[in-house]
Design a protein around this motif. Sequence first.
Motif, PDB file in Angstrom:
ATOM      1  N   SER A  44      34.536 229.466  43.256  1.00  0.00           N
ATOM      2  CA  SER A  44      35.489 228.819  42.036  1.00  0.00           C
ATOM      3  C   SER A  44      33.391 228.907  41.426  1.00  0.00           C
ATOM      4  N   LEU A  45      32.409 228.457  42.409  1.00  0.00           N
ATOM      5  CA  LEU A  45      31.406 228.026  41.725  1.00  0.00           C
ATOM      6  C   LEU A  45      30.903 229.667  41.184  1.00  0.00           C
ATOM      7  N   TYR A  46      30.826 230.720  42.126  1.00  0.00           N
ATOM      8  CA  TYR A  46      30.885 231.635  41.121  1.00  0.00           C
ATOM      9  C   TYR A  46      31.407 232.677  40.163  1.00  0.00           C
ATOM     10  N   HIS A  47      32.706 231.410  39.688  1.00  0.00           N
ATOM     11  CA  HIS A  47      32.938 231.625  38.213  1.00  0.00           C
ATOM     12  C   HIS A  47      32.580 231.046  37.557  1.00  0.00           C
ATOM     13  N   LEU A  48      30.909 230.568  36.879  1.00  0.00           N
ATOM     14  CA  LEU A  48      30.248 229.831  36.959  1.00  0.00           C
ATOM     15  C   LEU A  48      30.280 229.761  35.445  1.00  0.00           C
ATOM     16  N   TRP A  49      30.163 230.671  34.632  1.00  0.00           N
ATOM     17  CA  TRP A  49      30.926 230.814  33.247  1.00  0.00           C
ATOM     18  C   TRP A  49      31.471 229.678  32.521  1.00  0.00           C
ATOM     19  N   SER A  50      33.030 229.077  33.434  1.00  0.00           N
ATOM     20  CA  SER A  50      33.906 228.437  33.159  1.00  0.00           C
ATOM     21  C   SER A  50      33.805 227.417  33.635  1.00  0.00           C
ATOM     22  N   PRO A  51      32.904 226.391  33.754  1.00  0.00           N
ATOM     23  CA  PRO A  51      32.754 225.199  34.924  1.00  0.00           C
ATOM     24  C   PRO A  51      34.255 224.365  34.476  1.00  0.00           C
ATOM     25  N   TRP A  52      35.072 224.583  33.582  1.00  0.00           N
ATOM     26  CA  TRP A  52      36.010 223.632  33.289  1.00  0.00           C
ATOM     27  C   TRP A  52      37.114 224.067  33.900  1.00  0.00           C
ATOM     28  N   ALA A  53      37.342 224.905  33.917  1.00  0.00           N
ATOM     29  CA  ALA A  53      38.109 225.704  35.184  1.00  0.00           C
ATOM     30  C   ALA A  53      37.918 225.522  36.599  1.00  0.00           C
ATOM     31  N   PHE A  54      37.511 225.206  36.615  1.00  0.00           N
ATOM     32  CA  PHE A  54      36.844 225.129  38.919  1.00  0.00           C
ATOM     33  C   PHE A  54      37.710 224.293  39.025  1.00  0.00           C
ATOM     34  N   LEU A  55      38.352 223.052  38.965  1.00  0.00           N
ATOM     35  CA  LEU A  55      39.171 222.672  39.888  1.00  0.00           C
ATOM     36  C   LEU A  55      40.624 222.922  39.985  1.00  0.00           C
ATOM     37  N   SER A  56      40.875 224.118  38.305  1.00  0.00           N
ATOM     38  CA  SER A  56      42.494 224.490  38.290  1.00  0.00           C
ATOM     39  C   SER A  56      42.383 225.461  39.570  1.00  0.00           C
ATOM     40  N   ARG A  57      41.021 226.536  39.500  1.00  0.00           N
ATOM     41  CA  ARG A  57      40.583 227.745  39.826  1.00  0.00           C
ATOM     42  C   ARG A  57      40.813 226.975  41.323  1.00  0.00           C
ATOM     43  N   VAL A  58      39.895 226.403  42.295  1.00  0.00           N
ATOM     44  CA  VAL A  58      40.445 225.618  43.639  1.00  0.00           C
ATOM     45  C   VAL A  58      41.799 225.497  43.920  1.00  0.00           C
ATOM     46  N   LEU A  59      42.473 224.467  42.928  1.00  0.00           N
ATOM     47  CA  LEU A  59      43.535 224.249  43.522  1.00  0.00           C
ATOM     48  C   LEU A  59      44.695 225.094  43.840  1.00  0.00           C
ATOM     49  N   PHE A  60      45.005 226.201  42.620  1.00  0.00           N
ATOM     50  CA  PHE A  60      45.513 226.710  42.303  1.00  0.00           C
ATOM     51  C   PHE A  60      45.534 228.403  43.550  1.00  0.00           C
ATOM     52  N   THR A  61      44.022 229.243  43.710  1.00  0.00           N
ATOM     53  CA  THR A  61      43.580 229.857  44.295  1.00  0.00           C
ATOM     54  C   THR A  61      43.966 229.611  45.966  1.00  0.00           C
ATOM     55  N   PHE A  62      43.374 228.533  46.601  1.00  0.00           N
ATOM     56  CA  PHE A  62      43.360 227.983  47.962  1.00  0.00           C
ATOM     57  C   PHE A  62      44.408 228.139  48.526  1.00  0.00           C
ATOM     58  N   PRO A  63      45.832 228.103  48.158  1.00  0.00           N
ATOM     59  CA  PRO A  63      46.999 228.239  49.169  1.00  0.00           C
ATOM     60  C   PRO A  63      46.858 230.389  49.546  1.00  0.00           C
ATOM     61  N   GLY A  64      46.587 230.617  48.760  1.00  0.00           N
ATOM     62  CA  GLY A  64      46.730 232.380  49.070  1.00  0.00           C
ATOM     63  C   GLY A  64      45.716 232.821  49.736  1.00  0.00           C
ATOM     64  N   TYR A  65      44.361 231.930  49.059  1.00  0.00           N
ATOM     65  CA  TYR A  65      43.333 231.955  50.167  1.00  0.00           C
ATOM     66  C   TYR A  65      42.804 231.677  51.566  1.00  0.00           C
ATOM     67  N   TRP A  66      43.939 230.534  51.395  1.00  0.00           N
ATOM     68  CA  TRP A  66      44.547 229.804  53.503  1.00  0.00           C
ATOM     69  C   TRP A  66      45.421 230.803  54.085  1.00  0.00           C
ATOM     70  N   LEU A  67      46.282 231.359  53.234  1.00  0.00           N
ATOM     71  CA  LEU A  67      47.545 231.803  54.147  1.00  0.00           C
ATOM     72  C   LEU A  67      46.270 233.527  54.459  1.00  0.00           C
ATOM     73  N   ALA A  68      45.658 234.009  53.762  1.00  0.00           N
ATOM     74  CA  ALA A  68      44.673 234.863  54.191  1.00  0.00           C
ATOM     75  C   ALA A  68      43.986 235.307  55.566  1.00  0.00           C
ATOM     76  N   TRP A  69      43.219 234.023  55.127  1.00  0.00           N
ATOM     77  CA  TRP A  69      42.737 232.867  56.194  1.00  0.00           C
ATOM     78  C   TRP A  69      43.119 233.216  57.608  1.00  0.00           C
ATOM     79  N   ARG A  70      44.800 233.066  57.564  1.00  0.00           N
ATOM     80  CA  ARG A  70      45.087 232.477  58.621  1.00  0.00           C
ATOM     81  C   ARG A  70      45.786 233.176  59.098  1.00  0.00           C
ATOM     82  N   HIS A  71      46.119 234.042  58.398  1.00  0.00           N
ATOM     83  CA  HIS A  71      47.208 235.555  58.782  1.00  0.00           C
ATOM     84  C   HIS A  71      46.548 236.678  59.634  1.00  0.00           C
TER      85      HIS A  71
END
Length: 101
Positions: free
Chosen positions: A44-71
């Motif tokens: 999310s920090l890598y997308h520094l051109w859109s800092p206003w979307a940081f929180l939503s990017r973290v919230l909406f992408t974490f579940p998919g990334y957690w599943l990728a890590w878990r499996h």
Amino acid sequence: MLICLPLTGFALPLIEELYFRGFLLPRIAHLGRLAPVINTILFSLYHLWSPWAFLSRVLFTFPGYWLAWRHRDIRISIGMHVGSATILATLGTLALALNLI
């Protein structure tokens, strides 16, 4: 826009996934359960051109990334990221082509 569509909708998200989930995540696996959290924050920090979307990017992408890590299967996050980027890029191209925006 037709040239940009395959790049922003497919190629760039695929490259991001290969780096963040394919390369970086295994290298911070020693952090245990914090690894997918830190990986999501770095992504999310890598997308520094859109800092206003940081929180939503973290919230909406974490579940998919957690599943990728878990499996231990990067295809989950690739499908999620490339799929959503392709849909959004296609809809944006169509909106421009139809003079809706």
